[in-house]
Write an enzyme that holds these catalytic residues in place. Sequence first.
Site, PDB file in Angstrom:
ATOM      1  N   ARG A 163       0.841  -1.218   0.000  1.00 57.61           N
ATOM      2  CA  ARG A 163       0.000   0.000   0.000  1.00 57.61           C
ATOM      3  C   ARG A 163       0.870   1.259   0.000  1.00 57.61           C
ATOM      4  NH1 ARG A 163      -2.327  -3.670  -0.837  1.00 57.61           N
ATOM      5  NH2 ARG A 163      -4.045  -4.682   0.258  1.00 57.61           N
ATOM      6  N   SER A 237     -11.090   1.143   4.123  1.00 62.00           N
ATOM      7  CA  SER A 237     -10.219   0.898   5.280  1.00 62.00           C
ATOM      8  C   SER A 237      -9.538   2.189   5.704  1.00 62.00           C
ATOM      9  CB  SER A 237      -9.120  -0.102   4.917  1.00 62.00           C
ATOM     10  OG  SER A 237      -9.689  -1.285   4.465  1.00 62.00           O
ATOM     11  N   GLU A 333      -4.284   4.553   6.418  1.00 59.86           N
ATOM     12  CA  GLU A 333      -4.126   4.245   5.001  1.00 59.86           C
ATOM     13  C   GLU A 333      -4.569   5.461   4.190  1.00 59.86           C
ATOM     14  OE1 GLU A 333      -5.257   0.292   3.373  1.00 59.86           O
ATOM     15  OE2 GLU A 333      -6.506   1.471   2.029  1.00 59.86           O
TER      16      GLU A 333
END
Length: 337
Positions: A163, A237, A333
Amino acid sequence: MQIQKNISIKQFNTFGVDVKANLFVELKNENFLNELFSSVNEIPNRFILGGGSNVLFTKDFNGIIIKNLLPGIEKIGEDNNFVFIKTGAGVNWHKLVKYSIKNNYWGIENLSLIPGTVGAAPIQNIGAYGQELKNVFHQLETFDLQNNQFKTFAKDECKFGYRDSIFKKEFKNRFLITSVTLKLSKKEDAILTYQPVKEEIDRLKINKPSISQISEIICNIRRSKLPDPNKLGNAGSFFKNPEITEKKYLELKKANNDIKGFKTENNKYKISAGWLIEKCGWKGKRVGDVSSFEKQALVLVNVGKATGKDILDFAESIKEIVKVKFGIELKEEINIV
Ligand code: NAP
């Protein structure tokens, strides 16, 4: 190309947070980039917005927001095994997935229904159900906001991680991504390693799933677990799944036999941030108009008129309680602005 002044960006972020940008422009053609950036040269604060599905605005934005709407999906090359698909950064990611499924080009079917735009996908190297963007990535084109010129990045230069990419680190806010080229497979290349996908394939008694069946299964899993941002403001998320040392993992496993860890390439263990939050009793918990989603604790939702600051405070409380209970630091995130 029209620069708008003092406009609400509530409809441009999936949290539905009502903040204002003092300047806002929609970018639909890359030929305007030079003109645009010469005219806003003196404005230091610039934010490139894609689908607004990975950002939390905590206050009014004092600067210019550039909404990337660069269009187009085009096959630019192929050989016996692969095709090269160049896509405008403003195209909706799932639209590209649907194009690849229609044409039987394998590689991004597991990334079905991830919200956001194609241009945002490499920034955090999107991934899901055993596939990551970097595995099908060929190159991307950008406009350098520092020198007002175009620059192409090959895969190695993007420094993809979990990520993560160079565009989240040293090159944060420096380059505007104009297009992304993927290398997709013409030959069947199914990735069926994740438990929820396997279970669904077994339940449906499918022997060899087609590309469209895999996509459909993943869409169904996502729809059953995740809130629809058109109905309930959220940005998917909120935190990354943390990677911890083996020693720490074994310690946790001793005290919690329901914890699942997955060994990573760098000999760490990836565990579920949603599980940590749930174990702290915060799954479905609500404070004011902010809540952790009842079916997936990792997703924070705006259940009414929450401000960005309310959501940030809620997230900080989660970080604190997870740190106290497990000694693990959750990292966002999403982009906090
Ligand atoms: P999940 O499936 O409950 O998985 C939780 C954690 O376990 C994740 O770190 C996942 O790794 C890992 N995991 C599960 N099965 C695994 C396997 N067979 N091998 C290796 N690792 C495994 O996660 P979720 O929150 O419900 O999300 C579903 C999928 O969507 C996950 O793959 C998640 O990463 C992805 N997702 C991606 C984004 C994004 O790209 N921005 C946002 C939301 C969710 P991975 O994270 O490596 O899959």
